[in-house]
Design a protein around this motif. Sequence first.
Motif, mmCIF file in Angstrom:
data_model
loop_
_atom_site.group_PDB
_atom_site.id
_atom_site.type_symbol
_atom_site.label_atom_id
_atom_site.label_comp_id
_atom_site.label_asym_id
_atom_site.label_seq_id
_atom_site.Cartn_x
_atom_site.Cartn_y
_atom_site.Cartn_z
ATOM 1 N N ARG A 149 10.242 10.235 9.634
ATOM 2 C CA ARG A 149 9.127 9.492 9.031
ATOM 3 C C ARG A 149 8.336 8.739 10.091
ATOM 4 O O ARG A 149 7.113 8.669 10.039
ATOM 5 C CB ARG A 149 9.627 8.555 7.944
ATOM 6 N N ASP A 179 -1.735 1.222 8.234
ATOM 7 C CA ASP A 179 -3.083 1.204 8.823
ATOM 8 C C ASP A 179 -3.882 -0.001 8.343
ATOM 9 O O ASP A 179 -5.106 0.022 8.348
ATOM 10 C CB ASP A 179 -3.840 2.489 8.437
ATOM 11 N N ILE A 180 -3.177 -1.044 7.928
ATOM 12 C CA ILE A 180 -3.900 -2.202 7.370
ATOM 13 C C ILE A 180 -4.608 -2.965 8.495
ATOM 14 O O ILE A 180 -5.772 -3.346 8.364
ATOM 15 C CB ILE A 180 -2.940 -3.154 6.585
ATOM 16 N N THR A 205 0.826 -1.219 0.000
ATOM 17 C CA THR A 205 0.000 0.000 0.000
ATOM 18 C C THR A 205 0.859 1.267 0.000
ATOM 19 O O THR A 205 0.415 2.308 -0.487
ATOM 20 C CB THR A 205 -0.972 0.033 1.199
ATOM 21 N N GLY A 206 2.094 1.181 0.505
ATOM 22 C CA GLY A 206 2.999 2.336 0.445
ATOM 23 C C GLY A 206 3.252 2.736 -1.011
ATOM 24 O O GLY A 206 3.339 3.917 -1.345
ATOM 25 N N LYS A 250 -0.450 10.885 12.471
ATOM 26 C CA LYS A 250 -1.475 11.311 11.502
ATOM 27 C C LYS A 250 -2.823 11.326 12.195
ATOM 28 O O LYS A 250 -3.069 10.516 13.086
ATOM 29 C CB LYS A 250 -1.559 10.293 10.365
HETATM 30 O O1 DC Z 1 6.000 1.913 3.077
HETATM 31 P P1 DC Z 1 6.464 3.112 2.262
HETATM 32 O O2 DC Z 1 7.687 3.795 2.789
HETATM 33 O O3 DC Z 1 6.592 2.785 0.806
HETATM 34 O O4 DC Z 1 5.269 4.172 2.398
HETATM 35 C C1 DC Z 1 5.307 5.417 1.753
HETATM 36 C C2 DC Z 1 4.542 6.434 2.581
HETATM 37 O O5 DC Z 1 3.150 6.164 2.586
HETATM 38 C C3 DC Z 1 4.985 6.549 4.038
HETATM 39 O O6 DC Z 1 5.276 7.911 4.323
HETATM 40 C C4 DC Z 1 3.808 6.113 4.853
HETATM 41 C C5 DC Z 1 2.634 6.176 3.915
HETATM 42 N N1 DC Z 1 1.724 5.056 4.062
HETATM 43 C C6 DC Z 1 0.555 5.268 4.736
HETATM 44 O O7 DC Z 1 0.318 6.383 5.216
HETATM 45 N N2 DC Z 1 -0.350 4.264 4.875
HETATM 46 C C7 DC Z 1 -0.088 3.046 4.363
HETATM 47 N N3 DC Z 1 -0.991 2.072 4.506
HETATM 48 C C8 DC Z 1 1.127 2.808 3.687
HETATM 49 C C9 DC Z 1 2.029 3.840 3.559
#
Ligand code: DC
Length: 215
Positions: A172, A123-124, A31-32, A179
């Motif tokens: 990060r 947030d899965i 999902t990122g 959030k």
């Molecule tokens: O896992 P990643 O580093 O590729 O994620 C990229 C960005 O997306 C990171 O700043 C967190 C956000 N993210 C999110 O808010 N919710 C998710 N389910 C996955 C990632």
Amino acid sequence: MVIAIDGPCGAGKGTIAHLVAEKLNLVYIDTGAMYRCVALQAIRDNIVDDSDKIIEMVKKISIRFDEFGKTYLNDEDVSDLIRSKEVTSIVSPISSIIPVREELVRLQRELASGLNVIMEGRDITTVVFPNADYKFYLDASVEERTRRRVEQNKEKGIFSDYDEIRSSIEARDYNDMHKDVGALKRTDDQIYIDSTDMSIDEVVEFIINKVGEVK
Ligand code: DC
């Protein structure tokens, strides 16, 4: 079946989820990568600072994955482009825009519909699939996550400064945990894995054993 994995950046969620997916014949959804696609399109449309335009844009783009784990934005393979420094530096604020999250959460549920999936993100386990069959929180100390990132960069021929990488990981973590919606959280019903002193294979085996146990 849904296996949900959350955890901070650099904990190895992507690598682990990909390997578990192969072993258990599941569809892997990163999902990122979806939030990164929105960030890339925002850069291309020159609308990074305009959340109203980003909210309009996210409803129009198409995001999908293929069976090899490649990510497609409007049918273009953007798997490498979404990992750029530029995308990484703006994706966190973009992922804080609530209507963007609502749209991507809807899409994440749609992509998983009728399939056996392993989905990873922040947030899965709490928002996207709070009733997932298996919920994991994959963690590692900030020192170890920094060390792993520095090593990964070295393998790619990129020299990186330990302190710089560490502060960007800490920034990060802070954003992801603070959030208003979709914050990274630990809950009592997640199975907590501290991978600081574990190898990749040990974590994969741990997850597969847990799934076998609960079945
Ligand atoms: O896992 P990643 O580093 O590729 O994620 C990229 C960005 O997306 C990171 O700043 C967190 C956000 N993210 C999110 O808010 N919710 C998710 N389910 C996955 C990632």
